[in-house]
Each structure stands twice: as structure tokens, then as C-alpha cells.
Scaffold this active site. Structure first.
Site, PDB file in Angstrom:
ATOM      1  N   ASP A  22       0.890  -1.129  -0.062  1.00 59.61           N
ATOM      2  CA  ASP A  22       0.098   0.108   0.002  1.00 59.61           C
ATOM      3  C   ASP A  22       0.788   1.398   0.055  1.00 59.61           C
ATOM      4  OD1 ASP A  22      -3.197   0.757   1.344  1.00 59.61           O
ATOM      5  OD2 ASP A  22      -1.510   2.247   1.000  1.00 59.61           O
ATOM      6  N   ASP A 117      -3.491   2.219  -5.593  1.00 62.18           N
ATOM      7  CA  ASP A 117      -2.331   2.192  -4.766  1.00 62.18           C
ATOM      8  C   ASP A 117      -2.027   0.897  -3.820  1.00 62.18           C
ATOM      9  OD1 ASP A 117      -3.812   2.759  -2.539  1.00 62.18           O
ATOM     10  OD2 ASP A 117      -2.250   3.846  -1.636  1.00 62.18           O
ATOM     11  N   GLU A 118      -2.740  -0.214  -4.262  1.00 58.33           N
ATOM     12  CA  GLU A 118      -2.806  -1.114  -3.143  1.00 58.33           C
ATOM     13  C   GLU A 118      -3.081  -2.524  -3.945  1.00 58.33           C
ATOM     14  OE1 GLU A 118      -6.171  -0.508  -0.566  1.00 58.33           O
ATOM     15  OE2 GLU A 118      -5.908  -2.577  -0.020  1.00 58.33           O
TER      16      GLU A 118
HETATM   17  P1  TTP Z   1      -5.319   5.227   0.802  1.00 63.79           P
HETATM   18  O1  TTP Z   1      -4.117   3.959   0.870  1.00 63.79           O
HETATM   19  O2  TTP Z   1      -6.486   4.816   1.856  1.00 63.79           O
HETATM   20  O3  TTP Z   1      -4.578   6.309   1.424  1.00 63.79           O
HETATM   21  P2  TTP Z   1      -3.159   6.806   0.993  1.00 63.79           P
HETATM   22  O4  TTP Z   1      -2.302   6.016   0.030  1.00 63.79           O
HETATM   23  O5  TTP Z   1      -3.368   8.527   0.662  1.00 63.79           O
HETATM   24  O6  TTP Z   1      -2.409   7.111   2.581  1.00 63.79           O
HETATM   25  P3  TTP Z   1      -1.933   5.907   3.540  1.00 63.79           P
HETATM   26  O7  TTP Z   1      -2.026   4.705   2.467  1.00 63.79           O
HETATM   27  O8  TTP Z   1      -0.343   6.000   3.674  1.00 63.79           O
HETATM   28  O9  TTP Z   1      -2.700   5.995   4.687  1.00 63.79           O
HETATM   29  O10 TTP Z   1      -5.778   5.552  -0.412  1.00 63.79           O
HETATM   30  C1  TTP Z   1      -5.132   5.709  -1.707  1.00 63.79           C
HETATM   31  C2  TTP Z   1      -5.598   6.813  -2.440  1.00 63.79           C
HETATM   32  O11 TTP Z   1      -6.866   6.814  -2.652  1.00 63.79           O
HETATM   33  C3  TTP Z   1      -5.508   8.320  -1.781  1.00 63.79           C
HETATM   34  O12 TTP Z   1      -3.990   8.760  -2.002  1.00 63.79           O
HETATM   35  C4  TTP Z   1      -6.522   9.120  -2.291  1.00 63.79           C
HETATM   36  C5  TTP Z   1      -7.609   8.207  -2.821  1.00 63.79           C
HETATM   37  N1  TTP Z   1      -8.524   8.200  -1.780  1.00 63.79           N
HETATM   38  C6  TTP Z   1      -9.920   8.890  -2.110  1.00 63.79           C
HETATM   39  O13 TTP Z   1      -9.924   9.631  -3.017  1.00 63.79           O
HETATM   40  N2  TTP Z   1     -10.758   9.189  -0.998  1.00 63.79           N
HETATM   41  C7  TTP Z   1     -10.899   8.327   0.117  1.00 63.79           C
HETATM   42  O14 TTP Z   1     -11.563   8.431   0.856  1.00 63.79           O
HETATM   43  C8  TTP Z   1      -9.709   7.442   0.260  1.00 63.79           C
HETATM   44  C9  TTP Z   1      -9.512   6.778   1.623  1.00 63.79           C
HETATM   45  C10 TTP Z   1      -8.472   7.482  -0.556  1.00 63.79           C
HETATM   46 MG    MG Z   2      -2.019   4.214   0.649  1.00 63.57          MG
END
Ligand code: TTP
Ligand code: MG
Length: 374
Positions: A22, A117-118
Site C-alpha cells: 500500500d 495504490d494497493e
Molecule cells: P489510501 O491508501 O487509503 O490512502 P493514502 O495512500 O493516501 O495514505 P496511506 O495509505 O499512507 O494511509 O488511499 C489511496 C488513494 O486513494 C489516496 O491517496 C487518495 C484516494 N482516496 C480517495 O480519493 N478518497 C478516500 O476516501 C480515500 C481513503 C482514498
Molecule cells: Mg495508501
């Protein structure tokens, strides 16, 4: 208990070797990478704080002020007025995502992307015969950093749900390993809320019965849990014991995105059904946005108490820009195209099809889809 060094994989036998990757603060990290001026500063990616915009994500510097995903951008601005507020650049995010997924496929074809991103990987049989999954995870992190100049967090465990919890354990830039022989110890004190799928409502129900940790859950009788919490009870019981039989499923992107539920009792109350539609609409909108896509057709699925099943659909004039639009159309279909309120319903669901990348949808349809929306 949780080991972060290579020796963790040591001599233990791994029934399956699952890695969850992630990316850290994904959208914000890409903005900081592409604009050196933003590095080390609070950055918020999302909608316009002057309108009803919502935060997509925030850099770790911005999180210190309490800013997080899905918060109104206006609130974020109040918490940290000096933060840099940016509109998303989906094409850049999709480009980085493609690079990341191709790095993962160098290690195995068993890669399951969950969002931009995952992803999960099954490296039980590694392409280059690297036996130690911790070394694989560490190589992946290095490869991603070298190619994209972004940091990833990795979780290594014997199944998917443990790998996901592990990747979140030491963010950012973390590498957390839960070897098979450490699973029970790891779960013992883990709060139930950390189990993926357990939201605030389930957590509240569990806390009301004095169940705080996976350790608490594991000592309970599975029949009692099923009686008390329905299907969720059994799910929780398995997770608390560290059991998750799901396989990594390499797939092409889903054609439909949906949320549905079979109720414990058949439901006649239309207002209650509409409150469910609200939950599904929010879940679908957020889920699709997170995967960088949006649909143009809404499908409402209803199964009545006598198991008769119908679907009713409506295509939007333009792609929905917030969950309320999905909710409104779902309610309209429920009220005008089903027997809700007259015939008890046992299952209700909402799906979106006609999925398109968000950047493409924006270009094609409105030119400014994100203003004040995300
Ligand atoms: P996440 O992996 O949940 O968040 P992140 O990568 O920004 O932060 P981290 O993993 O370090 O906690 O989500 C990935 C991307 O998806 C995030 O950069 C933006 C998008 N996203 C949204 O558009 N809305 C949301 O509610 C969430 C949770 C994520
Ligand atoms: Mg993330």
C-alpha cells in the site's frame, strides 16, 4: 511479537506467502515528488475548500493537524490554513499505478490490484525462486522507490487479511512481517476495529458485549457469535483465529462495482430501506473514487421475501459527482420501480456499471468534474 527484520521468515514453514503493498499518502506523495517546493509541507489533495469539496488524501505533514481522507476540505483548511490545497491529477496517479503493478508482476503473476495504490501478491512460488517473502517485500519496496520515487508500505503474512493489517502497521515506508508462528500472539491484543470490514457500527455492537480485541473474540463460542451477530459473527470468529482462506485473484478491472446485503428479517419499511441505500451510495462512490473510476449506470437489485429477484437500472446523463446523486437515483428506482413498502424485501443492493477512469470521464463529459466535488 511483530518482527521487522529478515530473520523473521527464518526457518518457519509458510503455508502461503502473501504480501500486501500500500503506497504512502499516494496522491499527495506524487504531488510532492513532482513539485519539490511542496516537500516537507502539509499538502491536501481533493476538492475546493471554498465549495463543498472533500479531502481525497493528505500528506503525513498535514495529518499531524488531524486532516484525513473524506473530511470536508473546508474543515481541513480550518485545521491547517497554511496547507497547500491541490486538485487531483488522476493521469499522474494512474501512470504511477501502472508502473507499480508492473513491478509487482516481475515477482509473480498472482497480483490482485485492489485500488490504484494497493495490491496483494501471492509469492509462495516466486518467479525467480526467492524463498524468503521478506526479502521479496524488501526488493519490491526498493524497486518501487527506484522507479517511481515514492515510498510503499508492505505487509508479509500467511494470508490476505493479516498481510493487509501488517502493511498498515508501520506506515509510512514500513515493512511488517507476521510469520505463521507469531499470528496468535499478534492477534491477541489487536482491537476488533482493525479487522478489515469492521466499521464503527460493528465495533459498537461488539464493544457493547464487552468484546474489545481479537483475543476476546477467539475465546467465544462460534455458535453464540453466529446467533448474536449473524453471518458477521462467523466471519469475525475466523478472523480472530487468524483464518482467511481467500486466494489472491489476479483480475482485470471489475466491470461493476456494487454493495448489497441480505437482511436478517424481511423489511417493509421504505424509509429504513432508503437509509440502507444511503450507506451503499456512500460506499460505492468512495470505493470507485478510490479506484480512480466512475460509472454511468446505476443498477438497483431487490430480492423479495418469496425469493423473486428483480433489477432496475438507470443511466445518468453525466457521471455522478457525489454520493448524494447515486442515493437520489437509487431511491427513485426503489420508490417507482419496485414493490418496496408493499412486499417485504430480503435483499437490497446497488451497483454501478459503465466504469471509466475518472480523468477520462472528466475530460469527456464536463471538463471540470472535480471542482468542489472530491
Ligand atoms: P489510501 O491508501 O487509503 O490512502 P493514502 O495512500 O493516501 O495514505 P496511506 O495509505 O499512507 O494511509 O488511499 C489511496 C488513494 O486513494 C489516496 O491517496 C487518495 C484516494 N482516496 C480517495 O480519493 N478518497 C478516500 O476516501 C480515500 C481513503 C482514498
Ligand atoms: Mg495508501
Amino acid at each position: 511479537m511483530v518482527k521487522t527484520k529478515r530473520k523473521a521468515a527464518g526457518r518457519v514453514t509458510w503455508p502461503r506467502k502473501i504480501i500486501h503493498i500500500d503506497m504512502d499518502a499516494f496522491y499527495a506523495a506524487i504531488e510532492q515528488r513532482d513539485h519539490p517546493d511542496y516537500r516537507g509541507k502539509p499538502v491536501v489533495v481533493g476538492g475546493d475548500p471554498r465549495n463543498r469539496g472533500v479531502v481525497s488524501t493528505a500528506s503525513y505533514e498535514a495529518r499531524k493537524y488531524g486532516i484525513h481522507s473524506a473530511m470536508p476540505a473546508a474543515t481541513a483548511k480550518r485545521l491547517c490554513p497554511q496547507a497547500i490545497f491541490l486538485r487531483p491529477r488522476f493521469e499522474a496517479y494512474r501512470c504511477a499505478s501502472r508502473q507499480i503493478m508492473s513491478i509487482l508482476r516481475q515477482h509473480t503473476e498472482l497480483v490482485e490490484p485492489v485500488s490504484l495504490d494497493e495490491a496483494y501478491l501471492d509469492v509462495t512460488k516466486h518467479k525467480l525462486h526467492i524463498d524468503n517473502p521478506v526479502i521479496v517485500a524488501s526488493l519490491i519496496k526498493q524497486n518501487i522507490a527506484a522507479v517511481t520515487h515514492l515510498t510503499a508500505s508492505a505487509g508479509v503474512a500467511p494470508n490476505l487479511f493479516l498481510a493487509k493489517i501488517a502493511s498498515d502497521f508501520q506506515k509510512p515506508d514500513g515493512l511488517t512481517v507476521i510469520p505463521p508462528d507469531a499470528v496468535q500472539a499478534f492477534l491477541k491484543d489487536l482491537p476488533v476495529r482493525k479487522i478489515p470490514g469492521v466499521g464503527p457500527v460493528t465495533e459498537k455492537g461488539l464493544l457493547a458485549k464487552g468484546i474489545k480485541t481479537c483475543g476476546d473474540l477467539a475465546t467465544l463460542d462460534s455458535a453464540w457469535l453466529t446467533r448474536t451477530f449473524g453471518k458477521t459473527g462467523l466471519f469475525l470468529y475466523h478472523r480472530a483465529l487468524g483464518v482467511d482462506e481467500r486466494e489472491v485473484e489476479p483480475h482485470t478491472e471489475r466491470k461493476q462495482y456494487s454493495a448489497e446485503e441480505t437482511f436478517e428479517k424481511d423489511v417493509l419499511d421504505t424509509e429504513w430501506l432508503k437509509s440502507q441505500l444511503r450507506v451503499y451510495a456512500e460506499e460505492i462512490y468512495e470505493g470507485l473514487k478510490k479506484s480512480g473510476r466512475m460509472g454511468n449506470t446505476l443498477v438497483l437489485k431487490v430480492k423479495y421475501h418469496d425469493f423473486e429477484q428483480i433489477t432496475r437500472s438507470k443511466t445518468f446523463a453525466r457521471r455522478p459527482e457525489n454520493w448524494q446523486e447515486i442515493y437520489r437515483i437509487a431511491c427513485l428506482l426503489l420508490e417507482t420501480k419496485t414493490l418496496a413498502g408493499r412486499k417485504p424485501i430480503r435483499l437490497l443492493g446497488v451497483g454501478m456499471s459503465g466504469l471509466r477512469p475518472l480523468a477520462e470521464a472528466a475530460k469527456v463529459e464536463t471538463g471540470d468534474l472535480f471542482d468542489g466535488v472530491l
